[in-house]
Design an enzyme around this catalytic site. Structure first.
Site: not given
Ligand code: 13P
Length: 253
Positions: A9, A11, A95, A97, A167, A173, A212
């Site tokens: 992803n 982002k 997601h 976010e 997740e 992150g 992560s």
């Molecule tokens: P990170 O791997 O940067 O922690 O992000 C995970 C994520 O949200 C993947 O969709």
């Protein structure tokens, strides 16, 4: 045996130049014979170009979001049929976010899940608890609520054509991944919850871990029986990291 999957992803990262450089490096390193599925999820504006670029490569392309509506007067939105039209095969829905910053609730996520399927896309349904929810002992309650909303609206049979991603919000992150045991406990819970409605689908559905994931922790996470691969954020932007995560998934098969 479920085929492992590694999904990157991106982002809101990338540019034409950066994407091109990343894909060139990935194409050199990824081994097409690995028994895994690999996919990348660039921002909307780059999807068509990334699809074109990866034609003939064994890497799928997905979008990070989709409109719940099939089309019409919804300025700024992108319909599932459009994602299909430019060659996407997958789409992330729910997601954290999107849930957090764009206030997508369980009902909207369930509708997006349905919209993805209606357009012929494989939804990657994200579920996960916040740190406060985990510390309050609410993890399973939250995951069940997020999952049940999708099951109630779309029916358990639709999970046969979907992928689930666990997740934990506190691991995204932050550099602090869930431990393999923490991930396994939630993955097993998700699988049981689906299996209660349909044992075959519960046994077959792929459940990815996200939060992560890095080259350094992928192998131990993917070694858990109910962890079928990863949904990778930051590390998917670094070709060598992503390649090593894919290698770990291939080795876990
Ligand atoms: P990170 O791997 O940067 O922690 O992000 C995970 C994520 O949200 C993947 O969709």
């Amino acid at each position: 045996m479920r085929r492992p999957m590694v999904a990157g992803n991106w982002k809101m990262h990338g540019s034409e130049a950066a994407n091109s450089a990343l894909l060139s490096e990935l194409e050199m390193r990824l081994q097409p014979e690995w028994p895994i599925d690999v996919a990348v999820f660039p921002p909307f504006v780059y999807l068509a170009e990334v699809v074109r670029r990866l034609r003939g490569a064994s890497v799928g392309v997905g979008a990070q979001d989709v409109c719940a509506e099939p089309g019409g007067a919804f300025t700024g939105e992108v319909a599932g049929s459009m994602l299909r039209d430019v060659g996407c095969t997958l789409v992330i829905v729910g997601h954290s976010e999107r849930r957090r910053w764009y206030h997508e609730d369980d009902a909207v996520v369930a509708r997006k899940f349905g919209a993805a399927l209606a357009a012929g896309l494989t939804p990657v349904l994200c579920v996960g608890e916040t740190l406060e929810e985990r510390e309050a002992g609410m993890t399973e309650t939250v995951i069940a609520r997020q999952l049940d909303a999708v099951l109630a609206m779309n029916g358990v049979a639709t999970l046969a054509e979907a992928i689930v991603a666990y997740e934990p919000v506190w691991a995204i992150g932050t550099g602090r991944n869930a431990s393999p045991d923490q991930a396994e406990a939630v993955h097993a819970f998700v699988r049981r919850r689906i299996a209660e409605q349909n044992a075959t689908i519960g046994g077959r559905v792929r459940i990815l871990y996200g939060g992560s994931v890095k080259a350094a922790n992928a192998a131990e996470l993917f070694s858990m029986p109910d962890v079928d691969g990863g949904l990778v954020g930051g590390a998917s932007l670094v070709a060598d990291e992503f390649h090593q995560i894919c290698a770990a998934a291939a080795a876990s098969h």
